[in-house]
Design a protein around this motif. Sequence first.
Motif: not given
Length: 137
Positions: A57-69, A85-96
Amino acid sequence: AKSLVKADLSSNDIQSFNGIGAATSLKELYLDDSYFFGPMADELFDLTGLRVLHMQFSGVKGSIPEKLGQLQEMKNLNLYGNEMVGSIPAVIGELPILWHLDLSENDFTGELPVAAFAKLKKLAKFHIHQTGRGGAG
């Protein structure tokens, strides 16, 4: 700030991430119930040792950035109740070592990146209820 390991800045009128990148030793960052009303700032992804990021609940808008990796030490990521918004990026899988992921009450669309989630061998908790329907906004 260079020796700061944990910061809980929740429930404040913080509206900017400016300067957070200077806390290079930060492992846990809690920003729940804040007022960002914008995208996740690039400076967050300079905190490469970050293990916990709570932005519920922090008011974050936009998509999950690729830099999350870049956050290879991330164990607990909570983005519950924002306006993402947008799709959940595949970069999520880069968080081992990701163990807990909560993306609930956002406005994500599309399909889950199944191949990315298959890489998350340590993931024990995944929440994504009430998403794609207008989120928390």
